[in-house]
Motif scaffolding. Sequence first.
Motif, PDB file in Angstrom:
ATOM      1  N   TYR A 173       0.799  -1.222   0.000  1.00 30.22           N
ATOM      2  CA  TYR A 173       0.000   0.000   0.000  1.00 30.22           C
ATOM      3  C   TYR A 173       0.832   1.271   0.000  1.00 30.22           C
ATOM      4  O   TYR A 173       0.284   2.359  -0.158  1.00 30.22           O
ATOM      5  CB  TYR A 173      -0.938   0.000   1.211  1.00 30.22           C
ATOM      6  CG  TYR A 173      -1.954  -1.116   1.156  1.00 30.22           C
ATOM      7  CD1 TYR A 173      -3.139  -0.961   0.442  1.00 30.22           C
ATOM      8  CD2 TYR A 173      -1.709  -2.327   1.794  1.00 30.22           C
ATOM      9  CE1 TYR A 173      -4.068  -1.989   0.373  1.00 30.22           C
ATOM     10  CE2 TYR A 173      -2.632  -3.361   1.726  1.00 30.22           C
ATOM     11  CZ  TYR A 173      -3.811  -3.184   1.018  1.00 30.22           C
ATOM     12  OH  TYR A 173      -4.719  -4.207   0.947  1.00 30.22           O
ATOM     13  N   VAL A 174       2.129   1.148   0.225  1.00 36.46           N
ATOM     14  CA  VAL A 174       2.971   2.339   0.253  1.00 36.46           C
ATOM     15  C   VAL A 174       3.174   2.845  -1.170  1.00 36.46           C
ATOM     16  O   VAL A 174       3.262   2.061  -2.130  1.00 36.46           O
ATOM     17  CB  VAL A 174       4.315   2.027   0.943  1.00 36.46           C
ATOM     18  CG1 VAL A 174       5.223   1.186   0.056  1.00 36.46           C
ATOM     19  CG2 VAL A 174       5.011   3.302   1.367  1.00 36.46           C
ATOM     20  N   GLU A 234       0.792   7.871   0.549  1.00 41.96           N
ATOM     21  CA  GLU A 234       2.071   8.542   0.758  1.00 41.96           C
ATOM     22  C   GLU A 234       2.363   8.708   2.244  1.00 41.96           C
ATOM     23  O   GLU A 234       3.527   8.658   2.659  1.00 41.96           O
ATOM     24  CB  GLU A 234       2.064   9.894   0.062  1.00 41.96           C
ATOM     25  CG  GLU A 234       1.993   9.806  -1.454  1.00 41.96           C
ATOM     26  CD  GLU A 234       2.072  11.156  -2.114  1.00 41.96           C
ATOM     27  OE1 GLU A 234       2.223  12.162  -1.380  1.00 41.96           O
ATOM     28  OE2 GLU A 234       1.990  11.224  -3.350  1.00 41.96           O
ATOM     29  N   ALA A 235       1.325   8.908   3.059  1.00 39.85           N
ATOM     30  CA  ALA A 235       1.534   9.068   4.501  1.00 39.85           C
ATOM     31  C   ALA A 235       2.082   7.786   5.111  1.00 39.85           C
ATOM     32  O   ALA A 235       2.926   7.827   6.022  1.00 39.85           O
ATOM     33  CB  ALA A 235       0.220   9.463   5.169  1.00 39.85           C
ATOM     34  N   LEU A 236       1.624   6.641   4.611  1.00 40.96           N
ATOM     35  CA  LEU A 236       2.111   5.364   5.119  1.00 40.96           C
ATOM     36  C   LEU A 236       3.604   5.210   4.887  1.00 40.96           C
ATOM     37  O   LEU A 236       4.317   4.624   5.703  1.00 40.96           O
ATOM     38  CB  LEU A 236       1.349   4.221   4.448  1.00 40.96           C
ATOM     39  CG  LEU A 236       1.758   2.800   4.831  1.00 40.96           C
ATOM     40  CD1 LEU A 236       1.530   2.550   6.319  1.00 40.96           C
ATOM     41  CD2 LEU A 236       0.989   1.790   3.991  1.00 40.96           C
ATOM     42  N   LEU A 245       9.126   4.326   6.544  1.00 46.39           N
ATOM     43  CA  LEU A 245      10.518   4.780   6.443  1.00 46.39           C
ATOM     44  C   LEU A 245      11.150   4.868   7.825  1.00 46.39           C
ATOM     45  O   LEU A 245      12.316   4.504   8.013  1.00 46.39           O
ATOM     46  CB  LEU A 245      10.569   6.139   5.746  1.00 46.39           C
ATOM     47  CG  LEU A 245      11.964   6.733   5.512  1.00 46.39           C
ATOM     48  CD1 LEU A 245      12.772   5.845   4.575  1.00 46.39           C
ATOM     49  CD2 LEU A 245      11.849   8.144   4.941  1.00 46.39           C
ATOM     50  N   ALA A 246      10.388   5.344   8.800  1.00 48.84           N
ATOM     51  CA  ALA A 246      10.905   5.431  10.168  1.00 48.84           C
ATOM     52  C   ALA A 246      11.266   4.058  10.703  1.00 48.84           C
ATOM     53  O   ALA A 246      12.305   3.872  11.349  1.00 48.84           O
ATOM     54  CB  ALA A 246       9.876   6.106  11.067  1.00 48.84           C
ATOM     55  N   VAL A 247      10.429   3.072  10.439  1.00 50.12           N
ATOM     56  CA  VAL A 247      10.668   1.709  10.917  1.00 50.12           C
ATOM     57  C   VAL A 247      11.761   1.022  10.107  1.00 50.12           C
ATOM     58  O   VAL A 247      12.580   0.266  10.639  1.00 50.12           O
ATOM     59  CB  VAL A 247       9.360   0.893  10.853  1.00 50.12           C
ATOM     60  CG1 VAL A 247       9.607  -0.573  11.171  1.00 50.12           C
ATOM     61  CG2 VAL A 247       8.334   1.473  11.814  1.00 50.12           C
ATOM     62  N   ASN A 248      11.781   1.306   8.819  1.00 49.35           N
ATOM     63  CA  ASN A 248      12.710   0.652   7.907  1.00 49.35           C
ATOM     64  C   ASN A 248      14.163   0.815   8.314  1.00 49.35           C
ATOM     65  O   ASN A 248      15.002  -0.051   8.039  1.00 49.35           O
ATOM     66  CB  ASN A 248      12.487   1.200   6.495  1.00 49.35           C
ATOM     67  CG  ASN A 248      13.438   0.616   5.482  1.00 49.35           C
ATOM     68  OD1 ASN A 248      14.502   1.180   5.239  1.00 49.35           O
ATOM     69  ND2 ASN A 248      13.044  -0.495   4.893  1.00 49.35           N
TER      70      ASN A 248
END
Length: 410
Positions: free
Chosen positions: A31-32, A46-48, A53-56
Amino acid sequence: MEKVTKRRHDIDALRVLAFALLILYHQGMAYVAEWGWHVKSVHQSEALQLAMLAVNQWRMPLLFLISGAATYFLFRKLGSGRFLMRRLRQLLIPLVFGMLVIVPPQAYYEALSNGVIEPGYLNFLWDYFSFRPWPADSFAGSHIGITWNHLWYLPYLLCYTLVVIPVAWLLQTVWGSLESWVSGIQAWQLLLLPLLPLTLYGLYLFPLFGGINHSVVGDWYTHAQFFTFFLIGYLLVSVEAPWGLLKRLRIYLLVAAPLSFGLYLLFNRVLEDGSFAGQTRINLIIIYANRWLWLLAVLAWGYHYLNRPFTWLPYATEAVYPWYILHQTITVTAIFELGSLSLGPVIEPLLVFTITVVGCLIIHELLVRRQPLLRVLFGLKPMKPSSARNTSPQAQSTSPHLDSGSPPST
């Protein structure tokens, strides 16, 4: 070396929570907005991408760090010979079984999604197991003809398992001094010293080998990074002192980690390249500082809140390996099959998540944990006669750490 017997419930719990995050992350990949994956939904966000990205930046380093911590306990318990045999059974058998049985549906749906094949799974399998290269971009690994997709973690961990045995014996020769140094580690050392090798990898290995290729061979930047986190985990749990320090630093880390991600976004999403002298190297330091600070924050808060014998933990510790092996195939299948129903951007992902969780739960609970052969194929401990008669959650997974049949930590 003195044998360590104290159980670290927080390590077990963090492993379970890290794999729960992995299931969510893999669904999010469909969904990203900008990132490619095996199958994609028409509903893109786009918000996802910002949240992912923070978790990645730290999710896989966390898994390898936890793996190293769990390896410390298992290696000290079993010795090198039994440890090696246990790891080979836990890693190789599920990897081969997964590649032959669990992963092919992912390649099938990806090839369908890319318009390379016509519907018909049996026809696909006939071609798939010919082990011939497919047309370019048919599915992940199509240039080889077969793929391990999300199971790539297992061969990487197998490499580190083979390497850690001689490293562990080498460490024994200096263990007294090393243990003494780790016991007296200062806050600045814990915060800054791991950044040195990580930054050097970014400066000298990344330009040569690039990011992760998921194929093991030639992936030297990835191996250097992940094996470093693996060794850090191995060393951190060898003594208690660093964990007391982490606990005292947890509030500061809770502030520092988000701030570091803010700097990461500033340098990678806002500033143009060449905005000022030294920008590239400062950005490199920020990337690894952000990664390390998030890891420390997770470890610190995990140690503070999770180092206790939760009633759900034994069952979850065993279940996490079968769920890891199964989840992505269920997710890919659900996304592809539901895509034609026009369920919308809320109902579809919720339904995909529900199907994934319920599917993993049913297959694990009704089949994997109750059938001796399936337990072996999914990397769990063989069922003992007493376990065969009593399969309640409390009757399973009573051994500490990875000896309980959880992934040798994916």
